[in-house]
Design a protein around this motif. Sequence first.
Motif, PDB file in Angstrom:
ATOM      1  N   ARG A  30       0.854  -1.191   0.000  1.00 49.67           N
ATOM      2  CA  ARG A  30       0.000   0.000   0.000  1.00 49.67           C
ATOM      3  C   ARG A  30       0.893   1.246   0.000  1.00 49.67           C
ATOM      4  O   ARG A  30       1.970   1.247   0.604  1.00 49.67           O
ATOM      5  CB  ARG A  30      -0.926   0.010   1.219  1.00 49.67           C
ATOM      6  CG  ARG A  30      -1.943  -1.120   1.233  1.00 49.67           C
ATOM      7  CD  ARG A  30      -2.795  -1.108   2.495  1.00 49.67           C
ATOM      8  NE  ARG A  30      -2.040  -1.472   3.678  1.00 49.67           N
ATOM      9  CZ  ARG A  30      -1.843  -2.721   4.093  1.00 49.67           C
ATOM     10  NH1 ARG A  30      -2.344  -3.741   3.389  1.00 49.67           N
ATOM     11  NH2 ARG A  30      -1.149  -2.977   5.176  1.00 49.67           N
ATOM     12  N   ARG A  79       3.980   7.236   2.837  1.00 46.42           N
ATOM     13  CA  ARG A  79       4.202   5.952   3.516  1.00 46.42           C
ATOM     14  C   ARG A  79       4.035   4.815   2.517  1.00 46.42           C
ATOM     15  O   ARG A  79       3.062   4.792   1.749  1.00 46.42           O
ATOM     16  CB  ARG A  79       3.235   5.780   4.680  1.00 46.42           C
ATOM     17  CG  ARG A  79       3.180   4.352   5.224  1.00 46.42           C
ATOM     18  CD  ARG A  79       2.478   4.269   6.572  1.00 46.42           C
ATOM     19  NE  ARG A  79       3.281   4.895   7.610  1.00 46.42           N
ATOM     20  CZ  ARG A  79       2.984   4.829   8.914  1.00 46.42           C
ATOM     21  NH1 ARG A  79       1.900   4.179   9.311  1.00 46.42           N
ATOM     22  NH2 ARG A  79       3.757   5.416   9.800  1.00 46.42           N
ATOM     23  N   THR A 108       3.801   0.653   2.661  1.00 56.40           N
ATOM     24  CA  THR A 108       3.631  -0.462   3.587  1.00 56.40           C
ATOM     25  C   THR A 108       3.691  -1.773   2.817  1.00 56.40           C
ATOM     26  O   THR A 108       3.007  -1.940   1.804  1.00 56.40           O
ATOM     27  CB  THR A 108       2.272  -0.362   4.313  1.00 56.40           C
ATOM     28  OG1 THR A 108       2.194   0.903   4.985  1.00 56.40           O
ATOM     29  CG2 THR A 108       2.128  -1.475   5.336  1.00 56.40           C
ATOM     30  N   GLU A 142       3.015  -5.661   3.591  1.00 56.43           N
ATOM     31  CA  GLU A 142       2.432  -6.560   4.592  1.00 56.43           C
ATOM     32  C   GLU A 142       2.783  -8.004   4.238  1.00 56.43           C
ATOM     33  O   GLU A 142       2.684  -8.418   3.084  1.00 56.43           O
ATOM     34  CB  GLU A 142       0.922  -6.377   4.644  1.00 56.43           C
ATOM     35  CG  GLU A 142       0.251  -7.158   5.763  1.00 56.43           C
ATOM     36  CD  GLU A 142      -1.241  -6.914   5.832  1.00 56.43           C
ATOM     37  OE1 GLU A 142      -1.897  -7.520   6.704  1.00 56.43           O
ATOM     38  OE2 GLU A 142      -1.765  -6.121   5.008  1.00 56.43           O
ATOM     39  N   SER A 158       9.382  -1.897  11.555  1.00 58.60           N
ATOM     40  CA  SER A 158       8.439  -3.021  11.471  1.00 58.60           C
ATOM     41  C   SER A 158       7.336  -2.861  12.494  1.00 58.60           C
ATOM     42  O   SER A 158       7.544  -2.305  13.579  1.00 58.60           O
ATOM     43  CB  SER A 158       9.173  -4.348  11.702  1.00 58.60           C
ATOM     44  OG  SER A 158      10.121  -4.571  10.684  1.00 58.60           O
ATOM     45  N   TYR A 177      -4.352  -6.580  10.448  1.00 55.56           N
ATOM     46  CA  TYR A 177      -3.069  -6.613   9.758  1.00 55.56           C
ATOM     47  C   TYR A 177      -2.156  -7.709  10.298  1.00 55.56           C
ATOM     48  O   TYR A 177      -2.134  -7.998  11.499  1.00 55.56           O
ATOM     49  CB  TYR A 177      -2.358  -5.269   9.891  1.00 55.56           C
ATOM     50  CG  TYR A 177      -3.036  -4.135   9.165  1.00 55.56           C
ATOM     51  CD1 TYR A 177      -3.322  -4.224   7.806  1.00 55.56           C
ATOM     52  CD2 TYR A 177      -3.389  -2.964   9.825  1.00 55.56           C
ATOM     53  CE1 TYR A 177      -3.941  -3.177   7.132  1.00 55.56           C
ATOM     54  CE2 TYR A 177      -4.009  -1.918   9.162  1.00 55.56           C
ATOM     55  CZ  TYR A 177      -4.275  -2.034   7.816  1.00 55.56           C
ATOM     56  OH  TYR A 177      -4.891  -0.997   7.151  1.00 55.56           O
ATOM     57  N   ARG A 209       4.002  -5.908   9.240  1.00 53.68           N
ATOM     58  CA  ARG A 209       4.133  -4.826   8.273  1.00 53.68           C
ATOM     59  C   ARG A 209       5.543  -4.233   8.317  1.00 53.68           C
ATOM     60  O   ARG A 209       6.066  -3.953   9.407  1.00 53.68           O
ATOM     61  CB  ARG A 209       3.117  -3.711   8.551  1.00 53.68           C
ATOM     62  CG  ARG A 209       1.697  -4.056   8.173  1.00 53.68           C
ATOM     63  CD  ARG A 209       0.734  -2.943   8.563  1.00 53.68           C
ATOM     64  NE  ARG A 209       0.521  -2.872  10.004  1.00 53.68           N
ATOM     65  CZ  ARG A 209      -0.129  -1.886  10.626  1.00 53.68           C
ATOM     66  NH1 ARG A 209      -0.618  -0.888   9.909  1.00 53.68           N
ATOM     67  NH2 ARG A 209      -0.280  -1.897  11.932  1.00 53.68           N
ATOM     68  N   VAL A 217       7.326  -0.896   7.170  1.00 52.83           N
ATOM     69  CA  VAL A 217       6.861   0.451   6.851  1.00 52.83           C
ATOM     70  C   VAL A 217       8.043   1.315   6.437  1.00 52.83           C
ATOM     71  O   VAL A 217       9.079   1.339   7.113  1.00 52.83           O
ATOM     72  CB  VAL A 217       6.141   1.083   8.062  1.00 52.83           C
ATOM     73  CG1 VAL A 217       5.705   2.503   7.748  1.00 52.83           C
ATOM     74  CG2 VAL A 217       4.932   0.238   8.458  1.00 52.83           C
ATOM     75  N   ASP A 232       8.591   5.240   5.709  1.00 51.77           N
ATOM     76  CA  ASP A 232       8.060   6.601   5.740  1.00 51.77           C
ATOM     77  C   ASP A 232       9.096   7.540   5.152  1.00 51.77           C
ATOM     78  O   ASP A 232      10.252   7.580   5.604  1.00 51.77           O
ATOM     79  CB  ASP A 232       7.737   7.025   7.177  1.00 51.77           C
ATOM     80  CG  ASP A 232       6.478   6.370   7.710  1.00 51.77           C
ATOM     81  OD1 ASP A 232       5.718   5.810   6.897  1.00 51.77           O
ATOM     82  OD2 ASP A 232       6.246   6.421   8.938  1.00 51.77           O
ATOM     83  N   GLU A 263      -3.298   3.904   6.926  1.00 47.33           N
ATOM     84  CA  GLU A 263      -3.360   2.497   7.331  1.00 47.33           C
ATOM     85  C   GLU A 263      -4.506   2.219   8.298  1.00 47.33           C
ATOM     86  O   GLU A 263      -4.949   1.078   8.438  1.00 47.33           O
ATOM     87  CB  GLU A 263      -2.048   2.086   7.998  1.00 47.33           C
ATOM     88  CG  GLU A 263      -0.878   1.919   7.054  1.00 47.33           C
ATOM     89  CD  GLU A 263      -0.947   0.616   6.267  1.00 47.33           C
ATOM     90  OE1 GLU A 263      -0.739  -0.455   6.849  1.00 47.33           O
ATOM     91  OE2 GLU A 263      -1.213   0.682   5.054  1.00 47.33           O
ATOM     92  N   GLY A 319       0.148   2.898  12.792  1.00 46.33           N
ATOM     93  CA  GLY A 319       1.561   2.602  12.654  1.00 46.33           C
ATOM     94  C   GLY A 319       2.457   3.756  13.040  1.00 46.33           C
ATOM     95  O   GLY A 319       2.569   4.734  12.304  1.00 46.33           O
ATOM     96  N   ASN A 354       6.378   4.796  14.548  1.00 49.02           N
ATOM     97  CA  ASN A 354       7.740   4.361  14.815  1.00 49.02           C
ATOM     98  C   ASN A 354       8.078   4.727  16.257  1.00 49.02           C
ATOM     99  O   ASN A 354       8.489   5.853  16.554  1.00 49.02           O
ATOM    100  CB  ASN A 354       8.714   5.040  13.844  1.00 49.02           C
ATOM    101  CG  ASN A 354      10.134   4.533  13.987  1.00 49.02           C
ATOM    102  OD1 ASN A 354      10.401   3.636  14.783  1.00 49.02           O
ATOM    103  ND2 ASN A 354      11.038   5.106  13.224  1.00 49.02           N
TER     104      ASN A 354
END
Length: 499
Positions: free
Chosen positions: A36, A45, A47, A49, A123, A130, A133, A135, A137, A273, A385, A387
């Motif tokens: 995504r 972002r 993602t 999965e 992660s 979900y 993932r 991620v 960014d 997300e 999501g 960090n």
Amino acid sequence: MKATGLKRRVLLQGGSIALMLGVHQIARGASILAVRVWPAADYTRVTIESDARLNSQQLVVGSPPRLAVDIEGIDLNTELRDLVGKIKPGDPFINGLRIGQNAPKVVRIVFDLKQTVRPQVFSLAPVAAYKHRLVLDLYPEQAIDPMEALIAERLRDAPKNGSSTSAPSNGPAVASAPPAAPSPAPVRPAMPPVDPLGDLMAQQAMRPGPSAPAPALPPGGMPLPLPPAPPPVVAAAPPPARPVTPPGPPPRATASRTDRIIIVALDPGHGGEDPGAIGPNGTREKDIVLQVAHRLRDRINAASVNGSPMRAFLTRDADFFVPLGVRVQKARRVQADLFVSIHADAFTTPAARGASVFALSQSGASSSAARWLANKENDADKVGGVNVGTHEAQVQRALLDMSTTAQINDSLKLGGAMLGEIKGIGARLHKAQVEQAGFAVLKAPDIPSVLVETAFISNPEEEANLRRADYQENLADALMRGIQRYFAQNPPLARSRQL
């Protein structure tokens, strides 16, 4: 005995082989389930999965700017190839990407960038619907300043509005004064000839030290991609004789000239997300609340309070996720006078229905339902999501512990005014009074803040209402009248904003 010993040796050998192959077998089983992309001006972002945790390494390359990401333990598959087609031309950061099998069990993705970025790669463990993932960014090298973004938006709108004395043609119904008040101040009186937010720009431009590097501004500073409107705005600034010497105090608001503008921060919940609640017919909360916020924004931008123009600021203006603490930080950066977080409720049974308004509580929730909802909304960061390794996470925690009693009391007044107006459009109320709980997004210590649950999206009838444009219009009207009623009874304090 011999047969037993042979069997034991076979089992031991088989176990050793399993241990030796375990890592590869796990890597082989790491399948990509979905990819995504969520582009936005704040950040983009990406993602990925999967059904198992992915390990990755990344490298930023300049001239031209690129980001290379190696994902270990997987083979290139159809889902990963689909990532190429998910990059949109309007993405502020990604120009395109290339993907290929760089080595056995290593897939490399190379992002061709439109500008230099500060990447964050992390992660997320499985949560909600979900799986694992990975991620990515992509943040701009110079973070966007919400105050400058608000100024830029004001300048873009200036040519459309012509003069500030003419009201826009759309949304005339909400520009009227609240019916409950005896109309002490009409909502759209003749506007002062000076644009208050334009004055802010003029003040910034007239600060001393033109030869200095102006550290308060980013390298891109105010020359954002704007239309050629700044010169006339600066020309409309206060008298040119204003001193620019450093010892002089900053310009203050006066009776004849003020830089006061009423800013209402609108916070459409969830995004990116995090879809929020999902109705029985698939309606996503994040989409509905953004539509309502856009309608309310138009009404706020067309209104004024006692001659001071109003301006809406959205914590998100597109489909991307904003952490709860960042939403509060954005509102504080623009020095918002009010903060209105917009949501659509959901429950485990479709029978629950009605709108609710919530304020913060420092001493526990006002009901078990309010506590349950606050816990659910506060989990948005887990789904959206975040960090958690970044320094900002600790800064946000500290910020969210400074709420004041005065802020909560003002929030209750605002919530009460909104509840009354929501009831006035014939909507059912889930609770007749403002409820309280520990919502993280309401913890700005200096801004009256409420969270509005517009309806139960889990109720089929109310889900259908939320999808209707006329219902959204009526809802935006009600929220606008509630804001006007609050200001009629609690006039905003005069203050001079500092950029």
